[in-house]
Design a protein around this motif. Structure first.
Motif, short mmCIF file in Angstrom:
data_model
loop_
_atom_site.label_atom_id
_atom_site.label_comp_id
_atom_site.label_asym_id
_atom_site.label_seq_id
_atom_site.Cartn_x
_atom_site.Cartn_y
_atom_site.Cartn_z
N LYS A 151 23.03 82.13 86.40
CA LYS A 151 22.39 81.12 85.55
C LYS A 151 23.30 80.65 84.41
O LYS A 151 22.82 80.30 83.33
N ASP A 152 24.60 80.64 84.63
CA ASP A 152 25.52 80.08 83.64
C ASP A 152 26.06 78.76 84.17
O ASP A 152 26.08 78.53 85.38
N TYR A 153 26.50 77.88 83.26
CA TYR A 153 26.96 76.58 83.72
C TYR A 153 27.98 75.97 82.77
O TYR A 153 28.11 76.37 81.61
N MET A 154 28.70 74.99 83.31
CA MET A 154 29.60 74.14 82.55
C MET A 154 29.14 72.70 82.77
O MET A 154 28.93 72.27 83.90
N LEU A 155 28.96 71.96 81.68
CA LEU A 155 28.52 70.57 81.75
C LEU A 155 29.55 69.70 81.04
O LEU A 155 29.90 69.96 79.88
N ASN A 156 30.05 68.69 81.73
CA ASN A 156 31.03 67.78 81.14
C ASN A 156 30.49 66.36 81.14
O ASN A 156 30.12 65.82 82.18
N ASN A 157 30.44 65.76 79.96
CA ASN A 157 30.03 64.36 79.80
C ASN A 157 31.28 63.58 79.41
O ASN A 157 31.90 63.88 78.39
N GLU A 159 31.03 59.41 83.64
CA GLU A 159 30.60 60.38 84.64
C GLU A 159 30.01 61.61 83.96
O GLU A 159 30.33 61.93 82.81
N ILE A 160 29.15 62.27 84.68
CA ILE A 160 28.55 63.54 84.25
C ILE A 160 28.80 64.55 85.35
O ILE A 160 28.52 64.28 86.51
N GLN A 161 29.31 65.72 84.97
CA GLN A 161 29.65 66.75 85.95
C GLN A 161 29.05 68.08 85.53
O GLN A 161 29.01 68.40 84.34
N VAL A 162 28.61 68.85 86.50
CA VAL A 162 28.06 70.17 86.21
C VAL A 162 28.53 71.16 87.27
O VAL A 162 28.63 70.82 88.45
N VAL A 163 28.83 72.37 86.82
CA VAL A 163 29.10 73.50 87.71
C VAL A 163 28.13 74.60 87.31
O VAL A 163 28.17 75.08 86.16
N TYR A 164 27.27 75.01 88.22
CA TYR A 164 26.17 75.94 87.90
C TYR A 164 26.20 77.13 88.85
O TYR A 164 26.14 76.96 90.08
N ASN A 165 26.32 78.34 88.29
CA ASN A 165 26.25 79.57 89.08
C ASN A 165 24.80 79.99 89.18
O ASN A 165 24.17 80.38 88.18
N ILE A 166 24.24 79.89 90.38
CA ILE A 166 22.80 80.02 90.56
C ILE A 166 22.29 81.41 90.21
O ILE A 166 21.28 81.56 89.51
N GLU A 167 22.96 82.47 90.67
CA GLU A 167 22.47 83.83 90.40
C GLU A 167 22.64 84.22 88.94
O GLU A 167 21.75 84.82 88.34
N PHE A 169 29.56 74.84 77.52
CA PHE A 169 29.51 76.08 78.28
C PHE A 169 28.26 76.85 77.88
O PHE A 169 27.95 76.95 76.69
N GLU A 170 27.57 77.41 78.85
CA GLU A 170 26.33 78.13 78.56
C GLU A 170 26.16 79.30 79.51
O GLU A 170 26.46 79.17 80.72
N GLY A 171 25.69 80.43 79.01
CA GLY A 171 25.43 81.60 79.86
C GLY A 171 25.57 82.89 79.09
O GLY A 171 25.99 82.92 77.93
N ASP A 172 25.21 83.98 79.75
CA ASP A 172 25.32 85.30 79.15
C ASP A 172 26.77 85.78 79.17
O ASP A 172 27.55 85.38 80.04
N SER A 173 27.10 86.67 78.25
CA SER A 173 28.43 87.27 78.23
C SER A 173 28.68 88.02 79.53
O SER A 173 27.80 88.67 80.07
N GLY A 174 29.90 87.89 80.05
CA GLY A 174 30.24 88.54 81.31
C GLY A 174 30.11 87.61 82.49
O GLY A 174 30.52 87.97 83.60
N THR A 175 29.55 86.41 82.29
CA THR A 175 29.47 85.42 83.37
C THR A 175 30.63 84.44 83.23
O THR A 175 31.29 84.36 82.19
N THR A 176 30.88 83.67 84.29
CA THR A 176 32.04 82.78 84.33
C THR A 176 32.09 81.85 83.13
O THR A 176 33.12 81.71 82.47
N PHE A 177 30.99 81.18 82.82
CA PHE A 177 30.97 80.22 81.71
C PHE A 177 30.37 80.81 80.44
O PHE A 177 30.65 80.32 79.34
N GLY A 178 29.56 81.85 80.59
CA GLY A 178 28.97 82.47 79.41
C GLY A 178 30.00 83.07 78.48
O GLY A 178 29.80 83.15 77.25
N ASP A 179 31.14 83.51 79.03
CA ASP A 179 32.21 84.06 78.19
C ASP A 179 32.78 83.03 77.22
O ASP A 179 33.44 83.38 76.24
N PHE A 180 32.51 81.73 77.48
CA PHE A 180 33.04 80.67 76.62
C PHE A 180 31.91 79.89 75.96
O PHE A 180 32.07 78.71 75.62
#
Length: 460
Positions: free
Chosen positions: A410-416, A400-408, A435-446
């Motif tokens: 632009k950070d996301y978590m992708l699990n393969n 399975e492939i799963q993604v959680v993406y915060n649209i405003e 994990f991808e995104g800018d610092s201060g965002t939900t996933f960007g912090d990681f």
């Protein structure tokens, strides 16, 4: 670029394999991605026997051996710059049932805490058209698939902030629940005398940038002199104390089914599970506390002594609905939040899942929206939660492939992920989470916490 390459590779693999194998099996997982996973395989159904005095005993459990390699990207794997995080979780459930009662206790051991704790312990009495539950438990309100906006009774354990299953992140609450059955409907009353608050992460890997900045500032202040050290210690005890607020919680919910529609309405009153900071009756931003170290010592001391910790009261009016539309298992939740000293919010969940005609592929998509009133900008926060899964090899190979993406933001978590069912009670799971995104965002912090994980799961 490496992340796009990995995603495209796995999607291609999924597509090729879909023509190479015949059968499949439904999959579960254990992360924020668990917006689509099932919790531990523990039954919650009432037991009924012809002999009212006969006792029925059930005992089951689950062992998880988890090994993570924090890679910080593909390059670090090649350079062997790895941070290994391994731990074990062992949970059991004991249930004793009679014709009109049930006693249940769940025990959990997590090697990171090095202690056994009671995860849930409840006693339930059954009557003709109602039942009463008393004890320490986890409630789930709403029709969303492991994503909810009307589910408010339990706080979350953020120690491993976005990785455990939705239900596993919940902290059990002491409460009383009464279910009154009217025809096909259920009228539910819930009361909790106190509120367990959010447990913050104590591992730097999984602390948000806000938490890290605050802690760094407080530690810097504490080193200045003994008086400031004492004041900071008192403040930290308020923030990281026993995680119990004296405020109670109350809720009422009515659910029913008609003509293929499952629906419900609910009302909740309680307090926010995270603390707010006040001084002289006015709320302080966390960023203000983080910048205290720039002030003179006397000003810092005066500010800290006047800081008060408060849990804001709020009320939630919610609705929920699930049905099958055009072959899609559809679900929705809508809630209005009236929050003390804050702008009110409207939150919603809408989505569904569908089996495709191609092999055993299932697509599950949900969108969570939060609208905050009276803001000049950034009124909306939208999150896309999606999963594509398949089943191969006589219900034994489950990718399975799963993604959680915060649209405003632009950070996301992708699990393969791919799970191998060795036996009906034994499985082995391999995943690579990004994990991808800018610092201060939900996933960007990681952003530097990408990891490869291998999980061994045994159920009995």
């Amino acid at each position: 670029m490496k992340k796009k390459f990995l995603l495209l590779s796995l999607i291609s693999l999924l597509s090729i394999n879909s023509f190479a194998f015949d059968d499949g099996f439904d999959t579960t997982d254990s992360g924020f991605d668990s917006a689509f996973s099932d919790s531990a395989d523990f039954s919650d159904n009432a037991f009924v026997t012809e002999d009212a005095n006969k006792l029925d005993f059930e005992f089951n459990g689950e062992l998880n051996l988890i090994n993570r390699i924090i890679t910080q990207g593909i390059k670090n794997i090649k350079d062997n710059e790895l941070n290994i995080d391994d731990y074990q979780k062992f949970k059991t459930e004991l249930k004793v049932s009679k014709a009109n009662s049930e006693l249940k206790a769940n025990f959990l051991y997590d090697s990171r805490d090095e202690m056994v704790k009671i995860d849930e312990a409840t006693f339930r009495l059954y009557y003709d058209n109602y039942d009463v539950l008393v004890g320490k438990t986890k409630l789930v309100w709403g029709k969303g698939d492991k994503v909810h906006v009307i589910d408010n009774f339990n706080a979350e354990d953020m120690s491993d902030i976005i990785n455990p299953d939705y239900l596993d992140r919940k902290i059990p609450e002491n409460l009383v629940q009464v279910n009154y059955y009217i025809g096909n409907g259920n009228l539910e009353f819930v009361y909790a005398p106190k509120t367990t608050t959010t447990k913050l992460a104590d591992n730097d890997l999984w602390k948000t940038s806000t938490q890290l900045n605050l802690e760094t500032s407080l530690e810097t202040i504490a080193t200045k002199n003994l008086e400031l050290y004492s004041a900071i210690s008192n403040l930290k005890n308020k923030i990281y104390g026993d995680n119990i607020a004296e405020n109670g919680q109350v809720g009422i919910r009515y659910t029913n089914s008609k003509n293929g529609y499952d629906y419900g309405i609910s009302y909740y009153h309680g307090v926010e599970k995270t603390a707010s900071f006040y001084m002289n009756g006015s709320e302080l931003e966390t960023s203000t506390l983080s910048s205290l170290s720039n002030l003179p010592d006397s000003a810092i001391l005066s500010t800290i002594k006047n800081i008060d910790i408060k849990y804001k009261k709020y009320d939630v009016i919610g609705t929920e609905l699930s049905t099958v539309l055009f072959g899609i298992n559809s679900r929705a939740e809508l809630a209005y939040y009236n929050i003390e000293d804050s702008n009110n919010q409207v939150k919603s969940i809408i989505g569904g899942d569908k089996d495709l005609a191609l092999h055993n592929i299932n697509v599950n998509v949900q969108v969570k929206t939060e609208y905050t009133q009276n803001l000049d900008n950034d009124n909306f926060a939208n999150t896309l939660i999606a999963k594509i899964s398949d089943k191969f090899k006589n219900e034994r190979v489950l990718p399975e492939i799963q993604v959680v993406y915060n649209i405003e933001d632009k950070d996301y978590m992708l699990n393969n992920q791919i799970e191998f069912k060795v036996k009906d009670d034994t499985s082995f799971k391999v995943m690579y989470k990004i994990f991808e995104g800018d610092s201060g965002t939900t996933f960007g912090d990681f952003d530097t916490n990408d990891y490869l994980a291998a999980n061994f799961i045994y159920k009995f």
